[in-house]
Design a protein around this motif. Structure first.
Motif, PDB file in Angstrom:
ATOM      1  N   VAL A  38       5.735  -7.975 -10.987  1.00  0.00           N
ATOM      2  CA  VAL A  38       6.252  -8.221 -12.165  1.00  0.00           C
ATOM      3  C   VAL A  38       7.164  -6.839 -12.479  1.00  0.00           C
ATOM      4  O   VAL A  38       6.423  -5.946 -12.294  1.00  0.00           O
ATOM      5  N   ARG A  39       8.311  -7.029 -12.438  1.00  0.00           N
ATOM      6  CA  ARG A  39       9.304  -5.853 -12.783  1.00  0.00           C
ATOM      7  C   ARG A  39       8.659  -5.040 -13.971  1.00  0.00           C
ATOM      8  O   ARG A  39       8.356  -5.806 -14.986  1.00  0.00           O
ATOM      9  N   GLY A  40       8.342  -3.893 -13.916  1.00  0.00           N
ATOM     10  CA  GLY A  40       7.810  -2.995 -14.983  1.00  0.00           C
ATOM     11  C   GLY A  40       6.274  -3.080 -14.941  1.00  0.00           C
ATOM     12  O   GLY A  40       5.726  -2.297 -15.689  1.00  0.00           O
ATOM     13  N   GLY A  41       5.592  -3.751 -14.122  1.00  0.00           N
ATOM     14  CA  GLY A  41       4.368  -3.854 -14.047  1.00  0.00           C
ATOM     15  C   GLY A  41       3.709  -2.590 -13.510  1.00  0.00           C
ATOM     16  O   GLY A  41       4.362  -1.913 -12.549  1.00  0.00           O
ATOM     17  N   VAL A  42       2.282  -2.425 -13.691  1.00  0.00           N
ATOM     18  CA  VAL A  42       1.844  -1.129 -12.943  1.00  0.00           C
ATOM     19  C   VAL A  42       1.005  -1.860 -11.830  1.00  0.00           C
ATOM     20  O   VAL A  42       0.135  -2.742 -12.202  1.00  0.00           O
ATOM     21  N   PHE A  43       1.126  -0.973 -10.728  1.00  0.00           N
ATOM     22  CA  PHE A  43       0.312  -1.692  -9.491  1.00  0.00           C
ATOM     23  C   PHE A  43      -0.222  -0.414  -8.624  1.00  0.00           C
ATOM     24  O   PHE A  43      -0.036   0.785  -8.978  1.00  0.00           O
ATOM     25  N   ILE A  44      -1.241  -0.759  -8.028  1.00  0.00           N
ATOM     26  CA  ILE A  44      -1.937   0.051  -7.119  1.00  0.00           C
ATOM     27  C   ILE A  44      -1.311  -0.037  -5.627  1.00  0.00           C
ATOM     28  O   ILE A  44      -1.192  -1.124  -5.114  1.00  0.00           O
ATOM     29  N   VAL A  45      -0.712   1.080  -5.211  1.00  0.00           N
ATOM     30  CA  VAL A  45      -0.018   1.171  -4.114  1.00  0.00           C
ATOM     31  C   VAL A  45      -0.570   1.933  -2.966  1.00  0.00           C
ATOM     32  O   VAL A  45      -1.263   3.016  -3.267  1.00  0.00           O
ATOM     33  N   GLU A  46      -0.858   1.573  -1.904  1.00  0.00           N
ATOM     34  CA  GLU A  46      -1.394   2.387  -0.517  1.00  0.00           C
ATOM     35  C   GLU A  46      -0.224   3.273   0.058  1.00  0.00           C
ATOM     36  O   GLU A  46       0.919   2.786   0.306  1.00  0.00           O
ATOM     37  N   SER A  47      -0.375   4.472  -0.025  1.00  0.00           N
ATOM     38  CA  SER A  47       0.640   5.482   0.803  1.00  0.00           C
ATOM     39  C   SER A  47       0.563   5.253   2.044  1.00  0.00           C
ATOM     40  O   SER A  47      -0.591   4.654   2.809  1.00  0.00           O
ATOM     41  N   LYS A  48       2.015   5.280   2.717  1.00  0.00           N
ATOM     42  CA  LYS A  48       2.174   5.093   4.392  1.00  0.00           C
ATOM     43  C   LYS A  48       3.336   6.015   4.633  1.00  0.00           C
ATOM     44  O   LYS A  48       4.360   5.878   4.226  1.00  0.00           O
ATOM     45  N   GLY A  49       3.042   6.964   5.614  1.00  0.00           N
ATOM     46  CA  GLY A  49       4.008   7.872   6.025  1.00  0.00           C
ATOM     47  C   GLY A  49       4.591   9.016   5.187  1.00  0.00           C
ATOM     48  O   GLY A  49       5.708   9.314   5.274  1.00  0.00           O
ATOM     49  N   ILE A  50       4.035   9.373   4.271  1.00  0.00           N
ATOM     50  CA  ILE A  50       4.355  10.249   3.283  1.00  0.00           C
ATOM     51  C   ILE A  50       3.435  11.540   3.286  1.00  0.00           C
ATOM     52  O   ILE A  50       3.564  12.407   2.599  1.00  0.00           O
ATOM     53  N   GLY A  96      -2.983   5.590   3.239  1.00  0.00           N
ATOM     54  CA  GLY A  96      -4.259   4.992   2.933  1.00  0.00           C
ATOM     55  C   GLY A  96      -4.444   5.530   1.313  1.00  0.00           C
ATOM     56  O   GLY A  96      -5.358   4.868   0.624  1.00  0.00           O
ATOM     57  N   THR A  97      -3.925   6.433   0.660  1.00  0.00           N
ATOM     58  CA  THR A  97      -4.434   6.952  -0.466  1.00  0.00           C
ATOM     59  C   THR A  97      -3.661   6.045  -1.474  1.00  0.00           C
ATOM     60  O   THR A  97      -2.525   5.664  -1.254  1.00  0.00           O
ATOM     61  N   LEU A  98      -4.443   5.603  -2.399  1.00  0.00           N
ATOM     62  CA  LEU A  98      -4.099   4.743  -3.378  1.00  0.00           C
ATOM     63  C   LEU A  98      -3.514   5.479  -4.670  1.00  0.00           C
ATOM     64  O   LEU A  98      -3.802   6.257  -5.160  1.00  0.00           O
ATOM     65  N   LEU A  99      -2.093   4.859  -4.838  1.00  0.00           N
ATOM     66  CA  LEU A  99      -1.323   5.305  -6.016  1.00  0.00           C
ATOM     67  C   LEU A  99      -1.173   4.437  -7.195  1.00  0.00           C
ATOM     68  O   LEU A  99      -1.107   3.125  -6.774  1.00  0.00           O
ATOM     69  N   TYR A 140       5.685  -4.865   0.528  1.00  0.00           N
ATOM     70  CA  TYR A 140       4.794  -5.830  -0.050  1.00  0.00           C
ATOM     71  C   TYR A 140       3.434  -5.348   0.559  1.00  0.00           C
ATOM     72  O   TYR A 140       2.520  -5.416  -0.431  1.00  0.00           O
ATOM     73  N   GLU A 141       3.320  -5.156   1.594  1.00  0.00           N
ATOM     74  CA  GLU A 141       2.126  -5.083   2.227  1.00  0.00           C
ATOM     75  C   GLU A 141       1.382  -3.662   1.599  1.00  0.00           C
ATOM     76  O   GLU A 141      -0.048  -3.708   1.563  1.00  0.00           O
ATOM     77  N   GLN A 142       1.903  -2.783   1.136  1.00  0.00           N
ATOM     78  CA  GLN A 142       1.524  -1.539   0.706  1.00  0.00           C
ATOM     79  C   GLN A 142       1.203  -1.869  -0.965  1.00  0.00           C
ATOM     80  O   GLN A 142       0.368  -0.956  -1.278  1.00  0.00           O
ATOM     81  N   ILE A 143       1.515  -2.754  -1.497  1.00  0.00           N
ATOM     82  CA  ILE A 143       1.112  -3.102  -2.919  1.00  0.00           C
ATOM     83  C   ILE A 143      -0.087  -3.853  -2.849  1.00  0.00           C
ATOM     84  O   ILE A 143      -0.437  -5.046  -2.585  1.00  0.00           O
ATOM     85  N   LYS A 144      -1.121  -3.184  -3.281  1.00  0.00           N
ATOM     86  CA  LYS A 144      -2.616  -3.520  -3.096  1.00  0.00           C
ATOM     87  C   LYS A 144      -3.167  -4.364  -4.262  1.00  0.00           C
ATOM     88  O   LYS A 144      -3.965  -5.464  -4.115  1.00  0.00           O
ATOM     89  N   ALA A 145      -2.654  -4.083  -5.577  1.00  0.00           N
ATOM     90  CA  ALA A 145      -3.211  -4.785  -6.490  1.00  0.00           C
ATOM     91  C   ALA A 145      -2.530  -4.636  -7.806  1.00  0.00           C
ATOM     92  O   ALA A 145      -1.789  -3.508  -7.955  1.00  0.00           O
TER      93      ALA A 145
END
Length: 169
Positions: free
Chosen positions: A61-73, A80-83, A158-163
């Motif tokens: 959802v555009r503007g929605g809040v999501f938990i995203v897994e970090s990768k390559g930063i 794997g850090t959740l943001l 999309y794979e990094q967007i966990k929830a």
């Protein structure tokens, strides 16, 4: 004496059943949800200290809040850090980062300034540019320029967007 042992045995069985139910409930919760705690002084989403993420809800959802897994930063965050960030742009959207802010399809979605450029040993101008997001590219942002987000490292998959995340407080 037999009566005492029987009642003690009954209490132990009841305690074991309650413990099993409690453990089962915790395991179910862990399989379906994730709790996030933002302990940062400058928060990516001001006023939000806790979120609950629904692992079964990944509808974007555009503007929605999501938990995203970090990768390559690295070294910013270990893989794997959740943001927790806002989802601001989808594949096909045009994203522009400039001295005036961050724009998605010409609409300003974040204010000006890239104060973390210095922490990365770079100049703000190094992050300026315009891009049309490709397949499986999503742009995530916090609400403050201090937020380490897509304006500093680019898109996420999309794979990094966990929830989907829901602020609690």
């Amino acid at each position: 004496m037999t009566s005492f042992l029987s009642s003690r045995k009954r209490v132990l069985i009841q305690m074991a059943v309650l413990a099993a139910i409690g453990i089962g409930a915790m395991e179910w919760f862990k399989a379906n949800y994730v709790l996030g705690i933002d302990e940062q002084i400058v928060k990516c989403i001001p006023g939000v200290d806790y979120v609950i993420g629904d692992l079964d809800d990944r509808e974007l959802v555009r503007g929605g809040v999501f938990i995203v897994e970090s990768k390559g930063i690295e070294p910013l965050f270990d893989d794997g850090t959740l943001l927790v960030k806002f989802l601001r742009a989808f594949p096909g959207d045009t994203v522009k980062v400039s001295e005036n802010g961050v724009f998605v399809n010409g609409t300003k979605v974040a204010g000006a300034g890239l104060p973390n450029a210095e922490k990365l040993g770079r100049e703000p101008e190094d992050f300026y540019g315009e891009k049309v997001l490709g397949d499986d590219e999503f742009w995530i942002l916090g609400t403050t320029p201090e937020s380490f987000d897509s304006r500093y490292w680019g898109s996420v998959s999309y794979e990094q967007i966990k929830a989907r995340a829901y602020p609690l407080i």
